[in-house]
Structure formats: C-alpha cells, structure tokens
Scaffold this motif. Structure first.
Motif, PDB file in Angstrom:
ATOM      1  N   LEU A 410     -15.256  -7.312  21.324  1.00 52.37           N
ATOM      2  CA  LEU A 410     -16.444  -7.913  21.188  1.00 52.37           C
ATOM      3  C   LEU A 410     -17.834  -7.189  21.957  1.00 52.37           C
ATOM      4  O   LEU A 410     -18.829  -7.576  21.397  1.00 52.37           O
ATOM      5  CB  LEU A 410     -16.180  -9.401  21.613  1.00 52.37           C
ATOM      6  CG  LEU A 410     -15.369 -10.253  20.756  1.00 52.37           C
ATOM      7  CD1 LEU A 410     -15.006 -11.624  21.354  1.00 52.37           C
ATOM      8  CD2 LEU A 410     -16.350 -10.886  19.631  1.00 52.37           C
ATOM      9  N   SER A 411     -17.483  -6.626  22.914  1.00 53.88           N
ATOM     10  CA  SER A 411     -18.352  -5.697  23.366  1.00 53.88           C
ATOM     11  C   SER A 411     -19.030  -4.747  22.682  1.00 53.88           C
ATOM     12  O   SER A 411     -20.150  -4.757  22.645  1.00 53.88           O
ATOM     13  CB  SER A 411     -17.894  -5.022  24.973  1.00 53.88           C
ATOM     14  OG  SER A 411     -17.427  -6.406  25.921  1.00 53.88           O
ATOM     15  N   VAL A 421     -24.834 -14.551  16.096  1.00 56.86           N
ATOM     16  CA  VAL A 421     -24.692 -15.456  17.055  1.00 56.86           C
ATOM     17  C   VAL A 421     -23.269 -15.825  17.403  1.00 56.86           C
ATOM     18  O   VAL A 421     -22.924 -15.980  18.431  1.00 56.86           O
ATOM     19  CB  VAL A 421     -25.655 -16.662  16.689  1.00 56.86           C
ATOM     20  CG1 VAL A 421     -25.218 -17.783  17.555  1.00 56.86           C
ATOM     21  CG2 VAL A 421     -26.788 -16.555  16.435  1.00 56.86           C
ATOM     22  N   ASP A 422     -22.516 -15.779  16.365  1.00 57.44           N
ATOM     23  CA  ASP A 422     -20.953 -16.153  16.669  1.00 57.44           C
ATOM     24  C   ASP A 422     -20.338 -15.074  17.376  1.00 57.44           C
ATOM     25  O   ASP A 422     -19.467 -15.526  18.399  1.00 57.44           O
ATOM     26  CB  ASP A 422     -20.324 -16.134  15.056  1.00 57.44           C
ATOM     27  CG  ASP A 422     -20.809 -17.315  14.407  1.00 57.44           C
ATOM     28  OD1 ASP A 422     -21.387 -18.159  14.973  1.00 57.44           O
ATOM     29  OD2 ASP A 422     -20.565 -17.068  13.113  1.00 57.44           O
ATOM     30  N   ALA A 426     -18.557 -15.642  20.851  1.00 54.63           N
ATOM     31  CA  ALA A 426     -17.269 -15.638  21.132  1.00 54.63           C
ATOM     32  C   ALA A 426     -17.108 -14.647  22.506  1.00 54.63           C
ATOM     33  O   ALA A 426     -16.118 -15.103  23.238  1.00 54.63           O
ATOM     34  CB  ALA A 426     -16.643 -15.057  19.956  1.00 54.63           C
ATOM     35  N   LEU A 427     -17.855 -13.688  22.382  1.00 55.72           N
ATOM     36  CA  LEU A 427     -17.902 -12.976  23.728  1.00 55.72           C
ATOM     37  C   LEU A 427     -18.010 -13.929  25.136  1.00 55.72           C
ATOM     38  O   LEU A 427     -17.504 -13.766  26.101  1.00 55.72           O
ATOM     39  CB  LEU A 427     -18.779 -11.983  23.819  1.00 55.72           C
ATOM     40  CG  LEU A 427     -18.805 -10.946  24.949  1.00 55.72           C
ATOM     41  CD1 LEU A 427     -17.386 -10.148  24.986  1.00 55.72           C
ATOM     42  CD2 LEU A 427     -19.778  -9.908  24.920  1.00 55.72           C
ATOM     43  N   ALA A 428     -18.959 -14.794  25.032  1.00 57.78           N
ATOM     44  CA  ALA A 428     -19.331 -15.619  26.214  1.00 57.78           C
ATOM     45  C   ALA A 428     -17.941 -16.480  26.670  1.00 57.78           C
ATOM     46  O   ALA A 428     -17.814 -16.611  27.726  1.00 57.78           O
ATOM     47  CB  ALA A 428     -20.492 -16.527  25.815  1.00 57.78           C
ATOM     48  N   ARG A 429     -17.416 -17.101  25.605  1.00 57.74           N
ATOM     49  CA  ARG A 429     -16.131 -17.680  25.811  1.00 57.74           C
ATOM     50  C   ARG A 429     -15.256 -16.994  26.620  1.00 57.74           C
ATOM     51  O   ARG A 429     -14.377 -17.828  27.457  1.00 57.74           O
ATOM     52  CB  ARG A 429     -15.841 -18.537  24.473  1.00 57.74           C
ATOM     53  CG  ARG A 429     -16.576 -19.511  23.849  1.00 57.74           C
ATOM     54  CD  ARG A 429     -16.009 -20.126  22.698  1.00 57.74           C
ATOM     55  NE  ARG A 429     -17.009 -20.993  22.016  1.00 57.74           N
ATOM     56  CZ  ARG A 429     -17.603 -20.413  20.818  1.00 57.74           C
ATOM     57  NH1 ARG A 429     -17.189 -19.302  20.313  1.00 57.74           N
ATOM     58  NH2 ARG A 429     -18.469 -21.275  20.135  1.00 57.74           N
TER      59      ARG A 429
END
Length: 929
Positions: A410-411, A421-422, A426-429
């Motif tokens: 994801l990075s 945005v998704d 997802a990376l923040a979660r």
C-alpha cells in the motif's frame, strides 16, 4: 275457354282496392297532375305548400339538357377523376398545379403530425397500460384465479397423480360402469397354423425381410415354431453385443450398458427453441461478420449462439477466429477464455497479453485462472509493473497479502495512485496511530476535496481517547472543504455520521450531526426538517444520530412541547427506562404545563413498581396543573390499580368538588360499580345525569347497572330516555334493541333499529346489528341477505359489512366475496382479519399467518386481530411464535375490537392487564369454520 280459378283471381286482385286513401293523398300527384282550382279557392296568390303546377313545363329539349347537367353533377368514379388529396370529385383547388412548394408544405405538415403523435405516444401507452391493469384487476383471468391452486400442485404425490380418475362422458353407460378388460394368451399351435403350417427357425441369408404374404418370405415351412426359443436367442445375441461393446482391449469395462442411453440423452442439445430461428440467426450473424469482420460483438454473439445450441467446439473456433481478426479487443479475448477449458484458457490469456498488455480486465482474468495464491500474486505483480496506475489491480493485489506485506504494498500503491481515497484509508488502518495521522495528513494534501479522510481522522482521535480533537477536525474539515469549492451536502454528511455510529465512534457521529444539521435549512423550516431527519435516522437504525438530532433541536427550541413528546416517544420505543425518565425530568422543567409529559413519567415509575415515586410525580404535576382532569384520573387509576380503593374514593370526591367533569363523574361511578356497590353507583350516576344528561356513557352505565340488578323495566326506560337525549350514540341503540329482543319480541327490536337508522343514516353499525338479529334462530335469513345487499349499496366502503358478508355466503362463494371486499376496502383491518380467518378455514397455515401479520401491522390497536392471531398460533404455531405474538400485543396495548371490548369493558375484568385479557378473549373465540 278456361275459367280462371279462385286462387288466380285472389292473386291478381290489387291490395289497395277497398282500402281508404292515406292521409294527405292526392290522386295523380306522382305523375304531375293537379286539381282544378280557382282563385276564389286559393286566394290572391298560390300557397307556398301547394303542389307544384307542371302544366307549363319547359319544352322537351330544355328538359333533356337539364337532365344531362344533373347527371354531370353526379360523382364521377373514373380513375382519371381521382385526386390524391380530395379523392373522387371536384375540389376547390383541383385545377391548380401541384408544385414543389405545395409538396414541401405537405411534408412539413406531415412531420409536425408525426412529432405531435410521438409526444402523445408515451402518455397514450401509459394510459392503455393503466386501463389494462385496471381491467385485469376487476376481471382477472381464470388462470390468475387458480394460480394459488396451481402452486399447490407441487405437494401432490405420485400416488395421488396415478389415482386421478379418467374424464368420461357421464351419459355413456359403458364409461360410467366400465368393465375390466380380459386378455387370454393364444397357444403356439394357433400362431403356427396362421403362419402357414410348418416353419423353420433358421434364416436364409438370400431371403428378404418381407411379410409372409409377399413374394419372398423369410420363413420356410421346414420345422415347428417355438417362439419362446426365438425370444431367448434374441436376448442372448443382444447380451453378446453389449458385452463386446463394454469391454476394451485390456478387459476393463468402459461402457455402462445401463447408463448408455442416459449418456446419449446428455449429448442432445438443451436448446428448446425453433430450429428455423437458429438458422436465421446464424445466417444474419454470418452476414454481419462478413460485412464487418472488425466488429467484436458480432463474433461474440455468434459464439454464444453456437454455445446455446450445444455446439461448443464451433463456438470456440468462431471466437478464436474473431480474436485473430481483432487482436486488440479485450472482450473477444475474455470471451475466448471463458469458452475454453481452464488449461487452454491460460494459453489464450497469455496470447492476449502479447497484444493488449495494458488491459486490467485481462490481467485480473489471468489471476482468476490461477488456483494457487502464490501464482496469483506473481500475476498481479507482473501486471502492476506494466500498469502501475490501476487502483483496481492494487486493491486485488493487496487483498492477497499478509498485513505486513500489504502495508508495504500500500505504501507503493499510494505513490502510484495518490488520488485514490480507498488506498490511503486502507494504509491508515494498517498503520500505528502516529503513522496513521501522518498518512492521513499526506492524504489530505493529495486529495483536499474528500470528506472521508477528515471523518476517518476524527474517528482515529476518538479511538485514542482524544475527543477534544474531534470537534477541531470536523470544524476544520467543513471550512477546508468550503475553501476548496466543495458543496456541503447534508445527506452525504448524515451518511458519514451513520457510518461513524456503526463503527462505534458515537462522539464523532454527534459532532458531525451538530456541525451540519443547520446547513442549507431555512429558519422557519428548522423544526419540521430536524424532526424529519430524526425519524429518518431512527428508521435506518441510527439511534445515536436520531438522539443527537433531538438533542440539538431541544437545545434550540427548549419550549416546544411537540419536540419533547417526539423525543420521549423515541426513548420509550428505542431507549431504556433510565434514558426516558432522564429526558422527561428535563422536559417537565421546560414545559411544566404539559400533562402528557407528567403522566408519561408517572407511568414509567409505576411500571417499574415505584409507586411512591409515581405519587410524588403526580403531586408535582398537581402543583403545576391545578384542577387538571387527566392528572386527577391518573392519580385515581394509580391508587385503584394498587388496591388503594379508599384513597381513590377520596381523590374522586375531591375531583368532583374541584373539577366536576363528565369523565370524573363516570370514573366515580365505575369505581363503585367495580367494587359491587350498585346502589351507590346508581345514586352517583343519577346525580351525574342531572348535570350531564348528554354524556352517553353515563346512560350506558346506568342501564347496565339496572340490568345487573335484573330491573329490566327500569333499564328499558333508561335506554329509551337515552336514545332521545343522545340519539347519535350507536351503543345505546344496540343495547336497547338487544334488551327488547330478550324481553319482548324480535319485531320490537327491528323497529328500534329502524328508528336508530333513521336518526343515524350514515352509520353502518346499526345495519350490521339488524342483519345479525335476522341471522339468529328467531330471525329471517332471507331478510338478512336483503338487508346486507341494501347496506352494501349504501356503504360500499364499510369494512364491518364486507367482513360479515364474506361469512354469510356459502363456503364455495366466500373466496369471490373476499376478493370483492379487498377491492373496496384494501386497507381495512376488519376485512383483512376476515380474509385471514378464511385462509384459516381452508387450512392454509402460511398464508393465514402472513395475513394476520399484515392485519396487526395496519392497525395495532385492533384487539380482535391480536386475539385471533394468538388463538391461531396456540393451535398451529410453536411456543416461540406464541410468545412473539403475545409480546407484540402487550407492546401495542390494543383498545378496540368487538370481541376485545366485550372482555376489556366488562366491569368484572377492570383490574386485568393486556396479557390476561388476551388469554381470555383468545379462549372464548370460536374457531372459524
């Protein structure tokens, strides 16, 4: 000379001889003759209405010329006289030339007519559809009337099908009384004699398989015939052939003789359409392919046609030919991969990648064809090298990875697709709280116009216990979005608040509601809009959102009684007792004069068995609302329900002194009547009637008390006086008619109901009472049916009449009557209850339960529906279903219904609760038949 016979003379006799002339007849007027008149007969001038005088007619030449002109004026039907616009005949403009301007004008008018017709076409078709639907509802087809019976045919067993008798002609005696057929086998000797004597069992190869009577017979008279041995030989030969076909070279069985025909059946194409349609479609598609071979949909349609008809290999060949002609069409390659077996499909997809290496759909199909996770990952990684900006590929690849690998992936994904945005969320979660803040800050920098990033940041802060940051984040979000030109849409933000509530972020939900609830709402519309918002949230299960809306609305409008009441009803339905009482404490401080809020608080305390707290609340309510009838009666009910009868008497006595209303007097009488103090009750009711003689319930109570004391003469006088004072009270007329029928005769009861109908011409209940009296043993059933017909003409929308009419019909006609009733009273609970009982009679358990549910949903206050529903479940349902009905009935607290009121209004049952009344009514109800 022959003498004419009598018949001939009769036949030649004129029919007008000896008959007087008709009125106005003038002899010879048809030939132009006129009578001889003088001026003295007709006066100085000829009468305008006189017969014309043709004695001075024009000469014959002029008459001939005039006749020719008249013939020319007649319509000429010759083809040369035909005109495209005017048809046969002469037009005003028939002699003018028809030039291009005329043709252009006609074309324009024709286009205008077509355009106007197209405008009306949609309306016309819609109207035709509505008329057809209305016609079908009023006159359903026979097929629709028997559709429910057809669906039940699935429950018919095979034995029942076999036992269905054959349809025959009842007039035929042989078919009515069939005799069993007898079959007697013939001996072999008779068969051998009929074949021509002696035969042989051997077959001459040179002979043909013809009949014995033909020239070259296959049987020769050489030996005796043994048909049994012929049959055995045939079976042996068949077994040998099957064994030979079923054994391979290695000796293993490869063909199942029993399943051989089944396998052949599976090879038959499953398409059930017309073969001519297939041929036409095949020719059309072939023409399309040959005309435009670079059109991929033509190849796909051709392949699917062959697939449907069972020619799978032909479909594969066609689609591969299409891929060769159109190698850049991803639809063709995907269709080819679908039609091929898995191994071949991989090769097809690999070949397609050489032509279209940037197709996301092809790479996803390639990954789907792989069975192992590692192989799928390799496919996605190779695809991402070629298409690094595809969000769909990144999401699919991340779903296959473990959390740590997914974070790394994801990075890289947010670098390649920084506007997704998704991917950022997802990376923040997956990150730690500190890293998640950094990720969300980067996301806001890349996507400053998305609200989800801000709400996710707010939920993150709430999850970490920093609620003070939630308000700042939401305020900054709204101001930042406005600065970037984003419209603040209330519906979208309400959805965000609901999502926050579902994820457990209640405070974030409340802050979002508080921040956007006033956006785009006019000042005069705020109350109505906010109440509607709260109801919408409650319907969608977002209870915290609804509470937040009510809390903000009460903060802005603290003196609005309607908002407090709606909030209280919301807490009563969805909240706890503590939350309801807490809200009501705040409500009575702001609206102390609202009796309903005080009574709701007292009832909540009473239901929790806190009687002293309920008394204290009612005392506070007395201070805020002195001489309030509702509060007096609530206090009386509280004391009487808790068996404090003396305190209830004292309260009622004080209420009669301070607030002598009809209801207070009625409750006083009812208390004495319930405690069986009939004389005291009669004294009270007589005093009450001196002041309130137009209150019908006092008359009802007086008459019933006198009936209970067996003083029927006094009761009769009471009811007669009551019907004069309160002629619009239907229960008074019904009680009087029933008492007259018991004491005197049915004719007197009929006259009472007739007078009642004259006084109340628009009330169907008295008609129903007249019908029921005639349906009793001493009545006249034919008169009941006549009265029902008249009543339905006067009240075609009356549910009580239709419900009674359904069960007055014979069993075979009840279904038709119920259909008519539903057309007239579609949403009437009494009619729905009658239909439910009808299904109960027919033992259709599932349908009956559905209709009972529909009835109690339309009118939860109708107690008869709950009682019948509960009795139905007692006889046909499980214990859980019975408890469910009982629980819903207690929550609904029904008060109406004929059978329900017979028990609930009975003075002997005045202390019973809803559950007890439900059990009594259900036990007393008869089972519908």
């Amino acid at each position: 000379m022959a003498v004419p016979s009598a018949s001939m003379s009769t036949r030649n006799k004129k029919h007008f001889l000896g008959v007087p002339a008709p009125l106005g007849y003038v002899a010879g007027v048809g030939r132009g003759a006129t009578g001889f008149t003088t001026r003295s007969d007709i006066g100085p001038a000829r009468d305008a209405n006189d017969v014309s005088d043709d004695r001075h007619a024009p000469p014959p030449a002029k008459r001939a010329k005039k006749k020719e002109e008249e013939e020319e004026e007649e319509e000429d039907l010759n083809d040369s006289n035909y005109d495209d616009f005017n048809g046969y005949g002469v037009s005003l403009f028939s002699k003018d030339p028809y030039d291009k301007d005329d043709e252009e004008a006609d074309a324009i008018y024709e286009e205008i007519d077509k355009r106007m017709d197209e405008k009306r076409k949609e309306y016309r078709e819609k109207r035709l559809r509505q008329e057809l639907e209305r016609y079908r509802q009023e006159r359903p087809k026979i097929q629709q009337q028997f559709s429910d019976l057809k669906r039940e045919l699935v429950n018919v067993s095979e034995m029942d099908w076999k036992n269905i008798p054959e349809v025959g002609d009842a007039r035929n005696r042989k078919q009515r009384n069939p005799r069993a057929e007898k079959f007697t086998p013939l001996p072999d000797s008779i068969l051998s004699h009929n074949l021509g004597g002696q035969t042989t069992t051997s077959i001459d190869p040179s002979s043909s398989f013809s009949s014995p009577g033909s020239g070259g017979g296959m049987l020769t008279p050489t030996g005796d015939l043994d048909l049994r041995k012929i049959g055995q030989a045939r079976n042996t030969l068949m077994n040998v052939k099957l064994m030979q076909a079923s054994d391979s070279v290695e000796g293993q069985t490869v063909v199942d003789p029993k399943g051989y025909l089944t396998d052949l059946q599976s090879m038959i194409p499953t398409y059930g359409g017309d073969i001519n349609d297939i041929k036409k479609a095949r020719l059309l598609l072939k023409s399309v392919r040959e005309t435009n071979p670079n059109h991929p949909p033509a190849w796909i349609a051709s392949a699917r046609l062959e697939e449907v008809t069972g020619k799978l290999q032909a479909a594969r060949n066609l689609i591969m030919k299409g891929c060769e002609d159109n190698p850049m069409s991803e639809d063709l390659w995907l269709e080819a991969a679908r039609l091929q077996p898995p191994d071949t499909a991989k090769a097809v997809i690999a070949k397609s990648v050489t032509y279209i290496s940037t197709s996301v759909r092809i790479w996803i199909k390639a990954a789907d064809l792989e069975s192992k996770i590692e192989a799928k990952r390799r496919v996605y990684r190779k695809a991402l090298k070629l298409i690094p900006h595809s969000v769909r590929l990144w999401k699919a690849a991340v779903e296959l990875e473990e959390p740590e690998d997914a974070k790394t992936l994801l990075s890289r994904a947010v670098e390649c697709c920084s506007t997704s945005v998704d991917l950022w969320l997802a990376l923040a979660r997956l990150e730690t709280p500190d890293n998640a803040r950094k990720v969300l800050n980067k996301a806001r920098e890349n996507i400053p116009t998305d609200r989800q990033i801000w709400t996710t940041a707010a939920k993150l802060e709430e999850a970490n216990g920093k609620k003070h940051m939630v308000d700042k984040i939401i305020d900054r979000a709204i101001s930042s979005l406005k600065a970037n030109g984003v419209e603040i849409n209330r519906e979208h933000w309400f959805k965000e608040a609901m999502e926050a509530e579902k994820s457990g972020a209640v405070y974030t939900c409340q802050v979002i509601i508080k921040s956007i609830i006033g956006v785009g709402v006019e000042e005069e519309d705020r109350k109505h809009t906010w109440i509607q918002d709260a109801e919408t949230c409650a319907q969608q299960g977002a209870l915290e959102c609804a509470r937040s809306v009510y809390a903000y609305a009460l903060k802005i409008f603290p003196r609005k009684k309607s908002i407090w009441l709606r909030a209280a009803y919301f807490e009563k339905q969805y909240g706890t007792r503590e939350s309801l009482e807490k809200l009501l404490q705040r409500a009575v401080k702001h609206c102390p004069t609202n009796e309903t809020l005080w009574l709701m608080g007292a009832k909540s305390k009473w239901l929790a068995n806190e009687v002293d707290a309920a008394r204290y609340l009612l005392s506070l309510a007395f201070q805020a609302n002195p001489n309030s009838e509702e509060i007096w009666l609530a206090a009386v009910k509280l004391e009487s329900e808790n068996s404090q009868y003396e305190r209830a008497r004292q309260l009622l006595k004080k209420a009669r002194e301070l607030a002598p209303t009809p209801r207070v007097m009625m409750k006083s009488v009812k208390l004495e009547w319930a405690l069986n103090n009939l004389d005291a009750a009669l004294n009270l009711v007589n005093k009450a009637l001196e002041k309130f003689d137009e209150f019908p319930k006092l008359w009802l109570m007086k008459g019933q008390i006198e009936e209970q004391k067996n003083d029927y003469t006094a009761a009769l006088d009471t009811y007669n006086q009551a019907t004069k004072k309160c002629s619009t009270s239907i229960p008074l007329w019904k009680l009087l008619a029933n008492l007259e029928r018991q004491i005197n005769q049915i004719s007197t009861a009929r006259s009472v109901l007739d007078r009642g109908r004259l006084k109340n011409p628009k009330n169907p209940e008295l008609w129903l009472e007249s019908i029921r009296i005639e349906m009793k043993p001493d009545g006249v059933r034919n008169m009941a049916h006549a009265l029902m017909a008249q009543a339905l003409q006067k009240f075609p929308k009356s549910g009580i009449l239709w419900a009674e009419a359904i069960f007055m019909e014979p069993r075979a006609q009840r279904k038709t009557k119920s259909v008519d009733a539903l057309k007239k009273c579609e949403h009437d609970p009494i009619v729905l209850l009658a239909v439910s009982k009808l299904f109960w009679c027919e033992h259709k358990i599932t349908k009956c339960r559905d209709w009972f549910n529909r009835t109690v949903k339309i009118d939860p206050d109708y107690g008869d529906a709950w009682a019948y529903f509960y009795k139905f479940e007692l006889l046909n349902g499980t214990k859980e279903q019975q408890q469910e009905v009982q629980k819903k009935c207690i929550a609904a607290e029904p008060h109406h219904g004929e059978e329900w009121c017979k028990v609930s209004k009975n003075i002997a049952n005045w202390v019973l609760n809803i559950e007890q009344i439900l059990n009594i009514v259900a036990n007393e109800l008869p089972i519908p038949i």
